[in-house]
Design an enzyme around this catalytic site. Structure first.
Site, PDB file in Angstrom:
ATOM      1  CG  ASP A 115      13.927  26.747  11.991  1.00  0.00           C
ATOM      2  OD1 ASP A 115      12.483  26.336  12.041  1.00  0.00           O
ATOM      3  OD2 ASP A 115      14.161  28.054  11.873  1.00  0.00           O
ATOM      4  CE  LYS A 159      11.427  21.944  16.633  1.00  0.00           C
ATOM      5  NZ  LYS A 159      12.417  22.567  15.999  1.00  0.00           N
ATOM      6  N   GLY A 218       7.332  26.037  12.457  1.00  0.00           N
ATOM      7  CA  GLY A 218       7.127  25.614  10.862  1.00  0.00           C
ATOM      8  C   GLY A 218       8.080  24.317  10.527  1.00  0.00           C
ATOM      9  CG  HIS A 219       7.361  21.663  13.105  1.00  0.00           C
ATOM     10  ND1 HIS A 219       7.017  20.937  14.100  1.00  0.00           N
ATOM     11  CD2 HIS A 219       8.215  22.480  13.462  1.00  0.00           C
ATOM     12  CE1 HIS A 219       7.443  21.459  15.278  1.00  0.00           C
ATOM     13  NE2 HIS A 219       8.393  22.546  14.755  1.00  0.00           N
ATOM     14  CD  GLN A 222       8.258  27.328  19.248  1.00  0.00           C
ATOM     15  OE1 GLN A 222       7.607  27.085  20.415  1.00  0.00           O
ATOM     16  NE2 GLN A 222       7.609  27.601  18.136  1.00  0.00           N
TER      17      GLN A 222
HETATM   18  P1  GDP Z   1      11.790  22.106  12.376  1.00  0.00           P
HETATM   19  O1  GDP Z   1      10.903  23.400  12.645  1.00  0.00           O
HETATM   20  O2  GDP Z   1      12.712  21.400  13.401  1.00  0.00           O
HETATM   21  O3  GDP Z   1      10.663  20.852  11.944  1.00  0.00           O
HETATM   22  O4  GDP Z   1      12.694  22.198  10.958  1.00  0.00           O
HETATM   23  P2  GDP Z   1      12.227  23.101   9.578  1.00  0.00           P
HETATM   24  O5  GDP Z   1      11.206  22.340   8.990  1.00  0.00           O
HETATM   25  O6  GDP Z   1      11.772  24.406  10.183  1.00  0.00           O
HETATM   26  O7  GDP Z   1      13.551  23.071   9.126  1.00  0.00           O
HETATM   27  C1  GDP Z   1      14.518  21.877   8.634  1.00  0.00           C
HETATM   28  C2  GDP Z   1      14.728  22.093   7.330  1.00  0.00           C
HETATM   29  O8  GDP Z   1      15.841  20.828   6.746  1.00  0.00           O
HETATM   30  C3  GDP Z   1      13.531  21.684   6.309  1.00  0.00           C
HETATM   31  O9  GDP Z   1      13.333  22.348   5.251  1.00  0.00           O
HETATM   32  C4  GDP Z   1      13.747  20.144   6.241  1.00  0.00           C
HETATM   33  O10 GDP Z   1      12.885  19.608   4.879  1.00  0.00           O
HETATM   34  C5  GDP Z   1      15.185  20.138   6.100  1.00  0.00           C
HETATM   35  N1  GDP Z   1      15.700  18.875   6.519  1.00  0.00           N
HETATM   36  C6  GDP Z   1      15.413  18.072   7.511  1.00  0.00           C
HETATM   37  N2  GDP Z   1      16.481  17.416   7.853  1.00  0.00           N
HETATM   38  C7  GDP Z   1      17.432  17.421   6.690  1.00  0.00           C
HETATM   39  C8  GDP Z   1      18.559  16.630   6.397  1.00  0.00           C
HETATM   40  O11 GDP Z   1      18.900  15.796   6.989  1.00  0.00           O
HETATM   41  N3  GDP Z   1      18.989  16.793   5.081  1.00  0.00           N
HETATM   42  C9  GDP Z   1      18.822  18.174   4.402  1.00  0.00           C
HETATM   43  N4  GDP Z   1      19.346  18.347   3.383  1.00  0.00           N
HETATM   44  N5  GDP Z   1      17.477  18.648   4.940  1.00  0.00           N
HETATM   45  C10 GDP Z   1      17.059  18.317   5.945  1.00  0.00           C
HETATM   46  P1  IMO Z   2      10.266  25.662  14.867  1.00  0.00           P
HETATM   47  O1  IMO Z   2       9.480  24.858  15.889  1.00  0.00           O
HETATM   48  C1  IMO Z   2      13.162  28.831  14.835  1.00  0.00           C
HETATM   49  C2  IMO Z   2      12.249  32.269  17.332  1.00  0.00           C
HETATM   50  C3  IMO Z   2      11.783  33.726  16.735  1.00  0.00           C
HETATM   51  C4  IMO Z   2      12.556  34.623  17.765  1.00  0.00           C
HETATM   52  C5  IMO Z   2      12.037  33.925  19.047  1.00  0.00           C
HETATM   53  C6  IMO Z   2      10.748  34.640  19.544  1.00  0.00           C
HETATM   54  O2  IMO Z   2       9.890  25.718  13.312  1.00  0.00           O
HETATM   55  O3  IMO Z   2      11.749  25.016  15.191  1.00  0.00           O
HETATM   56  P2  IMO Z   2       8.192  34.213  19.028  1.00  0.00           P
HETATM   57  O4  IMO Z   2       7.630  34.421  17.590  1.00  0.00           O
HETATM   58  O5  IMO Z   2       8.100  32.859  19.280  1.00  0.00           O
HETATM   59  O6  IMO Z   2       7.765  35.227  19.851  1.00  0.00           O
HETATM   60  O7  IMO Z   2       9.725  34.549  18.448  1.00  0.00           O
HETATM   61  O8  IMO Z   2      12.033  32.590  18.821  1.00  0.00           O
HETATM   62  N1  IMO Z   2      11.343  31.196  17.058  1.00  0.00           N
HETATM   63  C7  IMO Z   2      11.719  30.113  16.318  1.00  0.00           C
HETATM   64  N2  IMO Z   2      13.012  29.964  15.557  1.00  0.00           N
HETATM   65  N3  IMO Z   2      12.236  27.906  14.718  1.00  0.00           N
HETATM   66  C8  IMO Z   2      10.977  27.977  15.411  1.00  0.00           C
HETATM   67  O9  IMO Z   2       9.994  27.048  15.242  1.00  0.00           O
HETATM   68  C9  IMO Z   2      10.938  29.407  16.092  1.00  0.00           C
HETATM   69  N4  IMO Z   2       9.646  29.734  16.925  1.00  0.00           N
HETATM   70  C10 IMO Z   2      10.140  31.063  17.450  1.00  0.00           C
HETATM   71  O10 IMO Z   2      12.707  33.672  15.547  1.00  0.00           O
HETATM   72  O11 IMO Z   2      13.815  34.755  17.727  1.00  0.00           O
HETATM   73 MG    MG Z   3      10.899  25.262  11.615  1.00  0.00          MG
END
Ligand code: GDP
Ligand code: IMO
Ligand code: MG
Length: 428
Positions: free
Chosen positions: A21, A24, A48-49, A228
């Protein structure tokens, strides 16, 4: 941005440097217009991107995040585990958002494994049985699906080409798992749903390894979208609190069949602080009101499960470990804007184990439990930085923070996130 893209070369990887999270998806989306293909190589819908374009939010789970750019091809590699029903829904959602040609821009590996409903049921049941020792998985069936793959009884996308075999294998596996886990598993409803969508899925299936090899040879540019993060990698993460596939740079070679020499650059993504969802060691976890304050400011709730993310200070030891192992050429430090007005900011500079200073993440759980953390404290800044146009526009304390982190992790921070929009990135 042009100079950075030029330095990184033809085929670039985007890898999480913390516990997921990090943002990416946002960078994948923002770079995708400069690439022909975006390829997922690991995991499944545990990812979840999030992408925000002109205020509209999109969350990608299994489809590559670059697909919002018209003309981009999305590849789902052999290293992934795919819930075909959920994927079809994700395709429908994108179609409803105006991407009418989306099906024709997605290629799924014939070797990718199919994740079924019983994998999710087993995942949740095993977690329930573990009680307070649970991993805190996303409940998406990831571990059981990869367990089937390793046990060589997994169902692959290729099996969809032989309907009789496909159905027989699902029934066999279901019966086996029902016995193994003492669960009531009936696959018939899911089989019926899968057979309904099979003619939609079949044209998307191909030998993605061959496709990528030929496209790369022609000079086409590929973005490898990590899911991840390095600290959740099955081997290199904080085992057993990890996911079940190789999610770092090495996973690109196995999960897509791409040769190492065809990965020309690696970008690590790290938040300006740190978060983790699920259980497991988190040395810089803040705790108390300050953690809650950071969670609210950063909207730190999971994009897949909605769970509150645990929040901590930037951990330079863990990120440096990711930089070293994943071979990161540069870092995109995200969410710097969230730290505006947060007061003093801390960074973990070293760990102390049995009275000794250490600069890498220990390999054993016992050591992780005993770990103490040494911090450096930085003065914060109050200014809203979300409208900054360049690194030099940032307040001095914000610049100093970035420069200090860069030194501690021994990797240049060449991109800085200052907001959710795809354009809210400063390059340097
Ligand atoms: P990912 O799994 O690595 O793609 O990241 P997620 O989407 O799960 O979580 C990142 C969260 O931070 C999302 O809600 C993005 O919209 C938000 N985000 C990403 N970059 C920035 C940033 O530079 N500033 C702020 N405020 N939010 C950001
Ligand atoms: P993105 O791509 C954050 C974590 C889960 C748990 C462990 C194992 O959005 O960054 P799983 O369901 O894969 O067997 O869970 O890994 N986990 C993540 N945490 N972002 C993710 O994906 C994750 N995918 C798995 O919370 O701790
Ligand atoms: Mg994510």
């Amino acid at each position: 941005m042009d100079k950075i893209l030029n330095d990184l070369g033809q085929n670039v990887a985007i890898i999480g440097a913390q516990w997921g999270d990090e943002g990416k998806g946002k960078l994948v989306d923002s770079f995708s217009g400069h690439f022909d293909i975006v390829a997922r190589f690991s995991g499944g819908a545990n990812a979840g991107h999030t992408i925000v374009v002109d205020g509209k939010k999109y969350v990608f789970h299994i489809l590559p995040s670059g697909l919002l750019h018209k003309g981009t091809i999305g590849v789902i590699g052999n290293g992934t585990v795919v819930d075909l029903l959920d994927m079809a829904k994700e395709l429908d959602d994108l179609k409803d958002s105006g991407l009418a040609d989306i099906d024709s821009r997605v290629k799924i590996s014939l070797r990718a494994h199919v994740l079924l409903d019983y994998h999710k049921k087993i995942d949740n049941e095993l977690e329930r049985r573990k009680g307070d020792k649970k991993i805190g998985t996303t409940g998406r069936g990831i571990g059981p699906a990869y367990a089937d793959k390793a046990a060589r009884r997994g169902i692959r996308c290729e099996d969809l080409l032989d309907e009789e075999l496909f159905v027989e294998k699902i029934r066999e596996n279901c019966a086996l798992h029902a016995k193994l886990y003492d669960l009531d598993l009936d696959p018939e409803e899911e089989i019926a749903k899968l057979l309904k969508i099979k003619d939609r899925i079949k044209p998307l299936l191909c030998d993605t390894r061959k496709f990528l090899y030929e496209e790369i040879k022609k000079g086409k540019k590929v973005l490898f979208e990590g899911a991840q993060a390095h600290q959740l990698d099955l081997d290199h993460g904080t085992y057993p609190f990890v996911t079940s596939s190789p999610v770092s740079t090495g996973g690109i070679c196995t999960g897509l069949g791409v040769a190492p020499r065809n990965i020309s650059g690696v970008i690590g993504i790290a938040k300006a602080y740190c978060t983790r969802v699920g259980s497991g060691p988190f040395p810089t976890e803040i705790g108390g009101d300050q953690e809650e304050d950071l969670r609210q400011r950063g909207h730190e709730f999971g994009a897949t499960t909605g769970r509150p993310r645990r929040c901590g200070w930037f951990d330079a030891v863990a990120v440096r470990n990711s930089v070293e192992t994943a071979g990161m050429d540069m870092i995109n430090l995200t969410k710097l804007d969230v730290l505006s007005g947060f007061g003093e900011i801390k960074v973990a500079t070293k760990y102390i184990l049995d009275g000794k200073e250490i600069f890498s993440v220990p390999t054993t759980r016992k050591a992780m439990r005993k770990l103490e953390v040494e911090y450096q404290t930085f003065p914060g800044w109050d200014e809203d930085i979300s409208n900054a146009k360049s690194f030099d526009d940032l307040p001095e304390n914000a610049r100093n923070y970035v420069l200090a982190v860069e030194k501690l992790i021994d990797c240049p921070i060449r991109a800085i996130g200052i907001g959710v929009e795809r354009t809210a990135i400063l390059f340097r």
